[in-house]
Scaffold this active site. Structure first.
Site, PDB file in Angstrom:
ATOM      1  N   GLY A  42       0.821  -1.210   0.000  1.00 51.98           N
ATOM      2  CA  GLY A  42       0.000   0.000   0.000  1.00 51.98           C
ATOM      3  C   GLY A  42       0.854   1.259   0.000  1.00 51.98           C
ATOM      4  O   GLY A  42       2.086   1.201  -0.112  1.00 51.98           O
ATOM      5  N   GLN A  43       0.166   2.403   0.133  1.00 48.27           N
ATOM      6  CA  GLN A  43       0.847   3.697   0.039  1.00 48.27           C
ATOM      7  C   GLN A  43       1.941   3.854   1.106  1.00 48.27           C
ATOM      8  O   GLN A  43       3.070   4.215   0.792  1.00 48.27           O
ATOM      9  CB  GLN A  43      -0.178   4.833   0.183  1.00 48.27           C
ATOM     10  N   ASP A  65       1.499  -9.065   1.730  1.00 45.25           N
ATOM     11  CA  ASP A  65       0.241  -8.416   1.339  1.00 45.25           C
ATOM     12  C   ASP A  65      -0.634  -9.470   0.683  1.00 45.25           C
ATOM     13  O   ASP A  65      -0.174 -10.583   0.423  1.00 45.25           O
ATOM     14  CB  ASP A  65       0.510  -7.245   0.367  1.00 45.25           C
ATOM     15  N   ARG A  67      -1.673  -9.091  -2.305  1.00 46.78           N
ATOM     16  CA  ARG A  67      -1.312  -9.039  -3.739  1.00 46.78           C
ATOM     17  C   ARG A  67       0.129  -8.537  -3.840  1.00 46.78           C
ATOM     18  O   ARG A  67       0.650  -7.941  -2.876  1.00 46.78           O
ATOM     19  CB  ARG A  67      -2.230  -8.092  -4.498  1.00 46.78           C
ATOM     20  N   TYR A 173     -14.507   3.912   9.395  1.00 47.20           N
ATOM     21  CA  TYR A 173     -13.055   3.845   9.544  1.00 47.20           C
ATOM     22  C   TYR A 173     -12.628   4.432  10.893  1.00 47.20           C
ATOM     23  O   TYR A 173     -11.830   3.841  11.625  1.00 47.20           O
ATOM     24  CB  TYR A 173     -12.439   4.624   8.378  1.00 47.20           C
ATOM     25  N   LYS A 177     -10.725   2.682  14.033  1.00 44.61           N
ATOM     26  CA  LYS A 177      -9.435   3.169  14.544  1.00 44.61           C
ATOM     27  C   LYS A 177      -9.543   3.526  16.027  1.00 44.61           C
ATOM     28  O   LYS A 177      -8.632   3.260  16.810  1.00 44.61           O
ATOM     29  CB  LYS A 177      -8.945   4.375  13.729  1.00 44.61           C
TER      30      LYS A 177
HETATM   31  C1  AKB Z   1      -8.110   8.704   4.834  1.00 43.14           C
HETATM   32  O1  AKB Z   1      -8.321   9.756   4.196  1.00 43.14           O
HETATM   33  O2  AKB Z   1      -8.966   7.852   5.060  1.00 43.14           O
HETATM   34  C2  AKB Z   1      -6.731   8.492   5.418  1.00 43.14           C
HETATM   35  C3  AKB Z   1      -6.618   8.947   6.832  1.00 43.14           C
HETATM   36  C4  AKB Z   1      -6.704  10.382   7.160  1.00 43.14           C
HETATM   37  O3  AKB Z   1      -6.452   8.149   7.706  1.00 43.14           O
HETATM   38  N1  AKB Z   1      -5.744   9.156   4.619  1.00 43.14           N
END
Ligand code: AKB
Length: 342
Positions: A42-43, A65, A67, A173, A177
């Site tokens: 990933g990035q 990963d 892939r 997300y 987190k």
């Molecule tokens: C996103 O935009 O989801 C991520 C982050 C801020 O964790 N780059």
């Protein structure tokens, strides 16, 4: 796993450590530590893997990963296809390579997670529980796990958001987190698991494209400026967000992992700041170098996500506890991005 990837002790280089005992100076030769990066393609994972290989030697840094990654990553050291949501496979890879440290970079980011909430929750949480439990069982010694500014929500103070404040994230997300942060702290307090974490802001880089984030506009804009001379931004012109150039993020990650255990006083996740700007300010910055560059704004569903996040971050505890200092501002970032992509 292919047999020829096994590291035997005689192949490994020892790490030296100088210590003083009752005024006598000794040089200790330590067993090498092998590192596993999960989500290495990933990035962040790509650049982190390359940086760790440079620091510790390619043979000690195993990339993994679901892939394969780019040529730089694949050709610079060992690689395993690995689904880290599967505990047994992960445990097998850890035993096979004699892994001490794990960097868990696999995650579904904010914009994609809104489309696939359960897949995001399962990926983001199960991988974390798997590595935390492996550390609890003493099969690994140290974990890096990235958190995000997404742990904050609409009720959080927007400017100079402190380390400890109202959080209440409103995205899938962000919820994953924030839960992850609580679990990291819990495993540290209950089982003495050495897990370290940073709340990354939006990360800007040119080596690997990001995927599925709300801050991705800050990378797309440079690509489009160079290819089309114009960009349509999916966030409004005044949406100010915390951002960071990738070199700073990698330096911070290595720094927190190398810090003495006693200096890591936050076991949920550290606030980390680089710069803050709006799409309009970024466009003006690009125009200073490319006067014909044009920008339009067409905010989509990602605007709500961005509006729920802070505009700027106070990272005093990271500075005080392990000496964090950012080096890249917007001008330097634009120079790096246009210089390397152009
Ligand atoms: C996103 O935009 O989801 C991520 C982050 C801020 O964790 N780059």
């Amino acid at each position: 796993m292919k047999k020829n990837k096994i590291l035997s002790i005689s192949e490994c280089t020892n790490f030296k450590k100088k210590v003083s005992l009752y005024g006598i100076h000794l040089t200790l030769f330590l067993m090498p530590k092998n590192i596993l990066i999960i989500g290495a393609c990933g990035q962040i994972g790509t650049e982190l893997t390359l940086a760790l290989r440079k620091k510790y030697g390619s043979e000690h840094v195993i990339a993994s990963d679901i892939r394969e990654g780019n040529d730089d990553l694949m050709q610079s050291g060992p690689f395993e296809i690995l689904d880290a949501t599967n505990y047994d496979t992960l445990e097998e890879v850890i035993a096979y390579y004699d892994i001490c440290e794990v960097y868990l970079m696999a995650a579904m980011l904010s914009a994609t997670a809104e489309k696939f909430p359960m897949r995001a929750w399962n990926l983001n949480m199960n991988t974390l529980f798997n590595v935390l439990n492996l550390a609890k069982e003493k099969k690994i010694n140290k974990i890096f796990w990235p958190s995000s500014i997404a742990v904050f929500g609409p009720n959080t103070p927007k400017e100079d958001t402190p380390q400890n404040t109202i959080m209440e994230p409103s995205t899938v997300y962000g919820i994953s987190k924030q839960s992850g942060e609580r679990w990291c702290e819990y495993y540290f307090n209950k089982f003495n698991v050495d897990v370290r974490s940073i709340r990354y802001p939006g990360l800007i880089s040119w080596k690997t494209m990001p995927g599925g984030g709300t801050t991705d506009y800050a990378i797309e804009i440079y690509h489009k400026a160079l290819s089309d001379g114009s960009y349509t931004c999916f966030l409004g012109e005044e949406t100010k967000l915390p951002m960071m150039f990738m070199d700073d993020a990698i330096r911070a990650t290595l720094q927190i992992m190398e810090a003495p255990e006693k200096d890591i006083k936050v076991r949920s996740s550290y606030n980390l700041a680089g710069m803050s700007f709006t799409p309009k300010e970024m466009a003006e910055n690009i125009k200073a170098v490319m006067p014909s560059f044009k920008i339009e704004y067409a905010p989509d569903f990602r605007q709500d996500i961005a509006d729920s996040w802070p505009s700027s971050i106070d990272d005093t505890p990271a500075k005080d506890d392990w000496g964090w200092k950012s080096e890249f501002n917007l001008e330097k970032t634009t120079e790096e991005m246009l210089g390397n992509l152009g």
